[in-house]
Enzyme design. Structure first.
Site, short mmCIF file in Angstrom:
data_model
loop_
_atom_site.label_atom_id
_atom_site.label_comp_id
_atom_site.label_asym_id
_atom_site.label_seq_id
_atom_site.Cartn_x
_atom_site.Cartn_y
_atom_site.Cartn_z
N TYR A 236 8.55 16.35 0.68
CA TYR A 236 8.38 17.51 0.22
C TYR A 236 8.06 17.30 -1.25
CZ TYR A 236 9.24 19.11 4.60
OH TYR A 236 9.16 19.31 5.97
N TRP B 196 6.99 0.07 3.83
CA TRP B 196 7.64 0.91 2.77
C TRP B 196 8.90 1.50 3.11
CZ3 TRP B 196 8.60 6.00 1.33
CH2 TRP B 196 8.50 6.99 2.12
N SER C 198 -1.94 26.93 -5.01
CA SER C 198 -1.91 28.46 -5.41
C SER C 198 -2.29 28.78 -6.60
CB SER C 198 -0.17 28.58 -5.25
OG SER C 198 0.35 28.30 -4.26
N HIS D 82 0.88 -1.31 0.11
CA HIS D 82 0.10 -0.18 0.17
C HIS D 82 0.90 1.30 -0.01
CE1 HIS D 82 -3.02 3.07 0.98
NE2 HIS D 82 -2.28 3.38 2.33
N SER E 69 13.31 6.40 -13.76
CA SER E 69 12.25 7.04 -14.48
C SER E 69 12.24 8.49 -13.83
CB SER E 69 10.96 6.13 -14.29
OG SER E 69 9.83 6.91 -14.46
N SER E 70 11.97 8.59 -12.72
CA SER E 70 11.89 9.81 -11.73
C SER E 70 13.01 10.86 -12.26
CB SER E 70 11.94 9.69 -10.15
OG SER E 70 10.81 9.16 -9.79
N THR F 243 6.32 27.24 5.89
CA THR F 243 5.09 26.48 5.72
C THR F 243 3.83 27.58 6.32
OG1 THR F 243 6.17 24.51 6.24
CG2 THR F 243 3.83 24.42 5.91
N LYS G 224 3.32 29.99 3.85
CA LYS G 224 2.21 29.67 2.82
C LYS G 224 0.86 29.60 3.13
CE LYS G 224 5.09 27.15 -0.19
NZ LYS G 224 4.66 27.57 -1.45
N HIS H 36 14.93 13.45 12.22
CA HIS H 36 13.71 13.55 13.27
C HIS H 36 12.82 12.36 13.05
CE1 HIS H 36 11.80 15.77 9.68
NE2 HIS H 36 11.26 14.61 9.80
N HIS H 37 13.02 11.50 12.05
CA HIS H 37 12.30 10.04 11.85
C HIS H 37 12.92 8.97 12.76
CE1 HIS H 37 9.92 11.46 8.33
NE2 HIS H 37 10.99 12.01 8.03
N ARG I 25 1.59 1.21 14.89
CA ARG I 25 1.31 0.81 13.61
C ARG I 25 1.70 -0.47 13.26
NH1 ARG I 25 5.73 4.80 10.61
NH2 ARG I 25 4.58 3.79 8.71
N HIS J 283 12.92 12.27 3.66
CA HIS J 283 12.43 13.33 4.05
C HIS J 283 12.10 14.22 2.79
CE1 HIS J 283 10.16 15.59 6.92
NE2 HIS J 283 10.69 16.78 6.24
N GLU K 299 11.82 13.51 -0.06
CA GLU K 299 10.69 12.52 -0.77
C GLU K 299 9.34 13.11 -0.35
OE1 GLU K 299 10.34 10.65 -2.94
OE2 GLU K 299 8.47 10.06 -3.08
#
Lengths: 517, 300
Positions: free
Chosen positions: A248, A132, A259, A67, A160-161, A319, A322, A293-294, A441, A244, A246
């Site tokens: 963003y 994941w 926006s 998932h 690809s990315s 943030t 924004k 921080h993870h 989890r 991290h 990723e």
């Protein structure tokens, strides 16, 4: 130049047109969204009640892993690349992407990569089952043999990315219409330029991480094995240095979409355009220096925990800029509430909730309580689903009339929105409570006291899932039998070069560059 | 900023989707091969990739020679190659980062430094951190999974410096960076014979580097007990120098192809991007080697 699309399947297999490739990206990502969604439904169905009812725990682990992988790499990322393909050339006044053949390669890698990943479900040992984030040694010493297909799949999906991002950077830097200076670009183009930079910077690091796994598993190296002088925590550092930025990568294009939409339906120009650009850049910069921080609970030195805590909290500043700018754009505007605007307002509210729980998780002492609990699950679904996926829904409703020349059903769109909004919150808001009460989890079972909120959560998940079927129906109905959209401007407040083109736009967007004043 | 009014959008092409198929085969074949289930699909993927690259690049070269390429497209190629090299830099950064993390943090912690020292000394009692790591934690507690190397690749002292292969490798590669620059300079002044000469020399130097690297690896496996399996020192040594060697192989191959193109007269003073891109790649590979020389060999 004036020729139209080729006939038959060759149009898609051999495509060089940014709209065709964008369309393939969007449909592919929606297919993956349904597949990843089906896995989520299996997870939620199993968690409806304590004890094991439908599936085995081993299969549950495969479902959580698949998932996550499918939603992150197969649904959200390709969806935004599809959007970039469709919109960037039209928004900067170009005929197409800078490197159209490589563009097609970037897309066609994905079906092969994800077929391989999905095929592991039917192989001996089952699909990857280590989450994941694939932490070593779960993903090395204790992994099923299919981990090798996962590793090589990640390699080609990463390629690809990277190619897709290089293409976007080259397009934005090189194909802008005369007069379109950087600070006149629509924010969607800006956010994608920065996202592409992040992708080129971190996808190779992910490739490095899975290569180290491959070597540890098959060739006797000891990157992640302390017995040979390595360190399993090294995996987490390498992974989150990718991971991290990723997140963003996933949310910045969503900021660009919002926006664009909020000013349109507020009938006011975007408040603080340049501060939005600088805030996006600041977020991108900070994303490289906050990864640990993870990892507060792995046993980092105190100085490390303090540094990563304060650095992470800094992200709240750009943030916040924004969020305030979006609110200031709406303030005093002549707001109307069409479907794209509903999704966008929901985005601002729900993403802010996700941001606040992110701040809570950023605090090292508090995180030791929240870590690996459902509170984390709730947090990142507020930013991934109510953030990225809501903004994708908003984007599809907003630009679908431009893409197809036809208008979607507003009633069905609003029904989709309310079902999604209610379904989403019913699913994930209770997970905050579950996490704070101590439910971990990634387990197939739970203690009895968590039953009620899990039942609520499962009901919400199925409402949210059903809403997406309605979404699919609405889109197909629009393409097949929608009423014609207004020739140029579907939305009276819409600004930007894409709205100067007819709907649907010509096969090659701008064959001569428009003048931007 | 674009100033061209005639854009160029290439025709449809079958090559991208076939390239994707080849990459799919490589992924599937790679997964099968590492499990010892045969090399057939992997080989098939490699062959297909080689063929389709030959055809694809051939088409691009033909289109360029036919004058279909606009200055704008050439600028896109420049951006494309630059960012590709940046992505390669980040790939190496992951492995250099791993090396630094191991040396600066993981080693002292394994040796009992820091506030987890009580626990560590229970798991690996008596482990002595050092770099290069000659005795692995596993060996200290009687394990046999990771047997440390007998010798390492570090600087042998000024006495043995002339017989030290990495130094020669450094000289060879740095020289090749100069010769490829001379080739670039020559073609900029339309001096084709000098271009062919210096590019040929560069390719030869690349090949010499690879031979020396092979000798070094052979020496490591045969005489030094230094292998991929000899713990984190062997791991980082072979992975960093190995990926670099792979990039030198690719770079040599790319420059060799450009050399053949040079002999065919493909390049002129104002049109030589195919060569230029490969030369950038070559300089990049050279810089990575300098990093390796310093952090893996000299300070090893």
């Amino acid at each position: 130049m004036a020729h139209g699309p080729a006939k038959g399947i060759g149009r898609w297999l051999y495509a060089t047109n940014h709209k065709d490739i964008g369309t393939m990206y969007l449909w592919f990502s929606f297919a993956m969204f349904i597949l990843g969604g089906a896995f989520a439904m299996i997870i939620r169905a199993e968690l409806f009640a304590p004890g094991m009812q439908l599936i085995k725990p081993e299969f549950f682990n495969q479902m959580t892993t698949m998932h996550g992988l499918i939603m992150v790499f197969g649904a959200i990322m390709p969806a935004f690349v599809g959007l970039a393909n469709w919109l960037i050339p039209m928004q900067i006044g170009a005929p197409d992407m800078a490197l159209p053949r490589m563009n097609n390669l970037s897309f066609w890698i994905l079906p092969f990569g994800f077929s391989l990943l999905a095929a592991t479900l039917f192989m001996e040992g089952g699909a990857p089952n280590f989450g994941w984030t694939f932490y070593a040694p779960l993903s090395t010493t204790y992994a099923p043999p299919t981990v090798n297909f996962f590793i090589f799949g990640v390699h080609i999906i990463g390629a690809s990315s990277i190619m897709g991002s290089i293409n976007i950077i080259a397009t934005v830097l090189n194909l802008r219409a005369p007069g379109m200076t950087l600070m006149k670009m629509p924010l969607f183009v800006w956010t994608w330029l920065i996202t592409a930079f992040l992708l080129v910077a971190v996808m190779p690091v992910l490739a490095g991480a899975v290569t180290m796994m491959l070597m540890d598993i098959n060739f006797g190296t000891s990157f992640f094995d302390a017995a040979g002088g390595g360190d399993p925590v090294l995996f987490q550092h390498v992974f989150w240095f990718f991971g991290h930025p990723e997140v963003y990568i996933i949310i910045l294009p969503a900021f660009g979409v919002i926006s664009a939409i909020i000013p349109t339906f507020s009938r006011k120009p975007l408040f603080g355009y340049s501060s939005m650009v600088y805030a996006t850049s600041a977020i991108a910069f900070l994303s490289f220096i906050v990864w640990a921080h993870h990892m507060y609970t792995v046993g980092m030195p105190l100085a490390g925990e303090l540094y990563f805590m304060y650095a992470t909290m800094l992200i709240a500043v750009p943030t916040g800029v924004k969020v305030f700018n979006w609110i200031a754009t709406m303030f005093g505007g002549a707001i109307s509430y069409e479907t794209p605007m509903l999704f966008s307002i929901a985005f601002v509210i729900l993403f802010t909730i996700g941001g606040f729980t992110g701040l809570m998780l950023a605090m090292a002492p508090a995180d030791i309580q929240y870590h690996d609990s459902y509170f984390v699950v709730a947090h990142f679904h507020y930013v991934m689903v109510a953030g990225a996926v809501f903004s994708m829904s908003a984007a599809v409703y907003y630009w679908l009339p431009k893409w197809t020349g036809k208008m979607y059903s507003e009633a069905m769109g609003k029904t989709h929105f309310w079902l999604a909004f209610i379904g989403f919150n019913v699913t994930f808001f209770p997970q905050h409570f579950l996490g704070l009460a101590g439910m971990p989890r990634r387990y197939a079972d739970y203690a009895l006291q968590f039953t009620e909120w899990n039942m609520v959560s499962t009901v919400g998940a199925f409402i949210y899932g059903a809403a997406q079927i309605l979404f699919l129906y609405n889109v197909i109905r629009t393409i097949v039998a929608g009423t014609p959209a207004p020739e140029e401007k579907t939305w009276e407040g819409a600004e930007g070069l894409e709205w100067t083109l007819p709907s649907p736009p010509p096969f090659h967007s701008f064959s001569t560059p428009p003048e931007v004043k | 900023m674009s100033s061209d009014s005639n854009y160029y959008v290439p025709e449809q092409s079958p090559y991208p989707v076939v390239t994707a198929l080849a990459m799919g085969l490589l992924a599937l074949g790679g997964g099968l091969a590492v499990q010892g289930k045969g090399m057939l699909i992997l080989t098939l993927g490699l062959v297909l990739l080689a063929v389709v690259f030959y055809l694809w690049f051939g088409t691009v070269i033909k289109e360029n020679m036919a004058g279909m390429t606009s200055p704008q497209l050439k600028r896109s190629y420049v951006w494309g190659m630059s960012w590709f090299i940046f992505s390669e830099v980040m790939f190496f950064a992951a492995f250099f980062g791993a090396l630094f993390y191991i040396r600066v943090y993981a080693m002292p912690w394994l040796g009992g430094e820091g506030d987890k020292s009580d626990m560590i000394s229970l798991i690996w009692p008596g482990f002595q951190p050092e770099w290069p790591l000659m005795v692995n934690p596993d060996q200290v507690v009687g394990g046999e999974k990771f047997v440390g190397p007998e010798k390492n690749m570090s600087f042998p002292g000024w006495g043995g410096v002339l017989g030290w292969l990495p130094l020669w490798n450094t000289i060879v590669l740095l020289t090749s960076s100069v010769t490829v620059h001379w080739a670039h300079h020559a073609i900029k002044h339309n001096d084709r014979s000098k271009f062919n000469l210096w590019l040929g020399v560069t390719v030869a130097l690349g090949a010499i580097f690879l031979v020396l690297q092979y000798l070094e690896y052979h020496h490591a496996y045969a005489d030094m007990g230094l292998t991929l399996e000899s713990g984190i020192y062997g791991t980082t040594f072979f992975m960093l120098t190995g990926f670099h060697g792979f990039h030198v192989t690719m770079g040599t191959l790319m420059l060799f192809i450009q050399w053949i193109r040079g002999l065919k007269g493909h390049f002129s003073a104002d049109d030589q991007f195919g060569f230029e891109a490969c030369s950038w790649y070559w300089h990049f590979v050279d810089v990575v080697w300098l990093g390796l020389f310093i952090f893996v060999y000299v300070l090893g």
